[in-house]
Enzyme design. Structure first.
Site, short mmCIF file in Angstrom:
data_model
loop_
_atom_site.label_atom_id
_atom_site.label_comp_id
_atom_site.label_asym_id
_atom_site.label_seq_id
_atom_site.Cartn_x
_atom_site.Cartn_y
_atom_site.Cartn_z
N CYS A 1 -0.60 -2.57 2.27
CA CYS A 1 0.85 -2.39 3.17
C CYS A 1 1.52 -1.27 2.40
O CYS A 1 0.96 -0.49 1.52
CB CYS A 1 1.81 -3.85 3.25
SG CYS A 1 1.97 -4.42 1.54
N ALA A 2 2.78 -1.18 2.16
CA ALA A 2 3.65 -0.18 1.50
C ALA A 2 3.37 -0.31 0.17
O ALA A 2 3.34 0.77 -0.62
CB ALA A 2 4.99 -0.39 1.85
#
Length: 592
Positions: A23-24
């Site tokens: 993810c981020a």
């Protein structure tokens, strides 16, 4: 050994990896067996900001802004290219484990769907928010007029600069449609194409036709036109996110159904064709308008609360966000922010949200101060990366997952900063004007100029930051045992000290300890025993060749692993401290 190689080794090797995504800020592993992972060893790897073991043999490693590079480097490793393919049983087990994370699995899946629909485009959103901040700064300095007012005529050069951020936000529905469709295992380009229909200039131009008419629906005046006798609602779908989410929510199950009904050799042509044949008109006539009205209803409800008492609203938002973000509940609010900007021309949620963000970053700064004081290199590295991601990018996940959720005392201190920041925004807004912004931005140091009441907003986030930082520095965030462990890490020459605790050991633990001691080569072969990481017992032995790993497993251990020469980890479960104490007492009795 590179960081990527160390990470793969620490999670049990390439053959133990079923899948890897990110993810981020985090690497997200689905493993065959996660029971033997040493969390402390993972967190000691250079560049790693923290590790988060999860249910179902899932394991997450926090990398911060370096996550994309780490992901690419891991996938480029030779051992990842030639790793053993997981068996069908392992894949089914991983899918089952990955789908059940709580009492209400569908709620977990829903918020994961929301998160994964937005996470891949965070970089584009962050970049666009900085372009918006630049335009706001130029307007504040008087270089240009009010850039956010469509009636303002900008020079062609500044019109072009203004288009730099619009390239992201105008076409945001297409990006969300792609990600959401992909998440639900539908062809993402089909989802993109379906959403693109209602964003075509020709679709909007239908509203200017002579046969178009106006009607009131749900209290709003909308433009309609009859298509083959069926009324079609004409909206501007720029920056809308609810319609593509709803569209993908139906496209995913439809794709799955079509693949079951259509033979494999015909799926390439007829699955996307039939999906588009059904979903294109359904989205234009029904799903799109429903999505617009849902967004308007949610925004209207929050707007009503804000209108009744802006002070209470400014306090509730920063106090709620620390609990919403870990659960993924903040994504719907982000959609409402975009809708507010589109319909009202401004947003009133991002100001109070900034108070939470800076309180979060302030708590991280307090942790960094204590890490410097205690010479805790590992925590210093984690806090530095998390603070940089927060202050410069407005991203809170590295702080939350790398530090705050691991130490339960941080949240009460951070909430004090949230309260101070929210009060400042609420009271300051009542005395002057409410803090709002005319664009969607990530609340960081760089985006402060994007807020209209900048002095009040700057004061609020500053007080939130300083308050949380001071609370952590003055009152600390660790238990006495955690503080002692941090100081030991800071002094490499200091010998490890056993944790002072009173542990009640029953007959079961005593008998189990007897079997384990025997399989480890007897009392004379054991140098030290200590519980670690809540579920494991660390045992140091004189002669590793005397250890019978198979006998240990037969004696009830879930996992046995030699983490370094002469050092073994026994995966004993949640009663690890009792088993360790039972072994220590047996060793003590043997020496008397």
């Amino acid at each position: 050994m590179s960081t990527a190689e160390e990470i793969i080794k620490s999670v049990g090797g390439a053959d133990n990896v079923v899948s890897l995504s990110h993810c981020a800020t985090r690497l997200r592993f689905q493993l065959v067996d996660a029971s033997g992972i040493d969390v402390e060893q993972v967190e000691s790897i250079k560049g790693v900001m923290g590790a988060v073991p999860q249910a179902g043999d899932r394991f997450q490693i926090i990398m911060g802004g370096a996550v994309q590079n780490a992901y690419n480097e891991i996938n480029a490793l030779p051992e990842m290219q030639g790793r053993r393919e997981p068996t069908d049983a392992e894949l089914k087990a991983a899918a089952k484990a990955g789908g059940v994370r709580g009492k209400f699995a569908w709620i977990d899946s829903f918020f994961e769907f929301l998160s994964d629909s937005f996470r891949p485009i965070l970089g584009a959103l962050l970049g666009a928010s900085l372009f918006i901040t630049f335009m706001s700064l130029m307007s504040t300095l008087g270089v240009i007029g009010n850039w956010a007012d469509p009636r303002t005529e900008l020079e062609p050069s500044w019109q072009f600069v203004n288009l730099l951020w619009k390239s992201v936000f105008v076409f945001l529905p297409l990006m969300v449609a792609y990600n959401a469709s992909k998440k639900l295992n539908a062809d993402p380009w089909v989802g993109f194409a379906i959403m693109a229909l209602v964003m075509l200039p020709g679709f909007t131009d239908l509203g200017a036709s002579e046969t178009a008419y106006t009607a009131t629906i749900a209290g709003s005046d909308v433009t309609l036109i009859d298509i083959f006798g069926v009324p079609l609602t004409i909206f501007s779908y720029d920056s809308q996110v609810f319609p593509p989410l709803l569209m993908a929510g139906l496209l995913g199950p439809l794709y799955k159904l079509l693949k079951k009904l259509i033979p494999d050799n015909l799926q390439l042509i007829f699955v996307p064709f039939l999906a588009m044949l059904i979903m294109l008109p359904l989205t234009a006539f029904l799903i799109g308008p429903i999505g617009v009205f849902i967004g308007a209803w949610v925004a209207g409800g929050l707007g009503a609360i804000n209108a009744i008492n802006p002070l209470i609203f400014a306090i509730i938002i920063p106090l709620a966000y620390p609990f919403m973000v870990p659960l993924g509940l903040h994504w719907p609010l982000n959609a409402v922010m975009l809708l507010n900007i589109q319909q009202l021309g401004y947003d009133y949620i991002q100001g109070p949200m900034g108070a939470w963000n800076f309180a979060c970053f302030g708590a991280t700064a307090g942790v960094l101060v204590l890490a410097w004081r205690d010479r805790d290199v590992q925590m210093r590295q984690t806090a530095t990366g998390a603070l940089a991601a927060g202050l410069l990018g407005g991203i809170s996940e590295p702080s939350l997952y790398g530090i705050h959720l691991r130490f339960k005392k941080i949240y009460p201190r951070m909430l004090v900063g949230c309260l101070v920041g929210g009060l400042t925004i609420g009271i300051g807004g009542a005395l002057t004007e409410q803090v709002t912004t005319q664009a969607f931005v990530f609340t960081s140091l760089l985006t402060i100029p994007a807020f209209n009441n900048m002095p009040i907003y700057g004061l609020a986030v500053g007080l939130a930051f300083i308050t949380s930082m001071a609370m952590v520095v003055v009152f600390d965030y660790r238990t006495p045992e955690q503080k002692a462990a941090a100081k030991r890490r800071g002094d490499a020459d200091a010998p490890p000290e056993p944790e002072t605790r009173v542990i009640v050991v029953g007959d079961v633990e005593t008998n189990q300890a007897k079997q384990w001691v025997g399989a480890l080569g007897g009392e004379d072969n054991i140098v030290a025993v200590e519980p670690i990481a809540e579920t494991r017992v660390r045992v140091e032995v004189k002669d590793t060749s005397m250890v019978d790993a198979d006998a240990l497993r037969r004696a009830g251990l879930a996992g046995v692993i030699e983490v370094s020469p002469g050092v073994w980890h026994l995966v004993a479960g949640l009663e690890a401290d009792k088993y360790a104490e039972g072994m220590r007492r047996r060793l003590a009795a043997a020496t008397t």
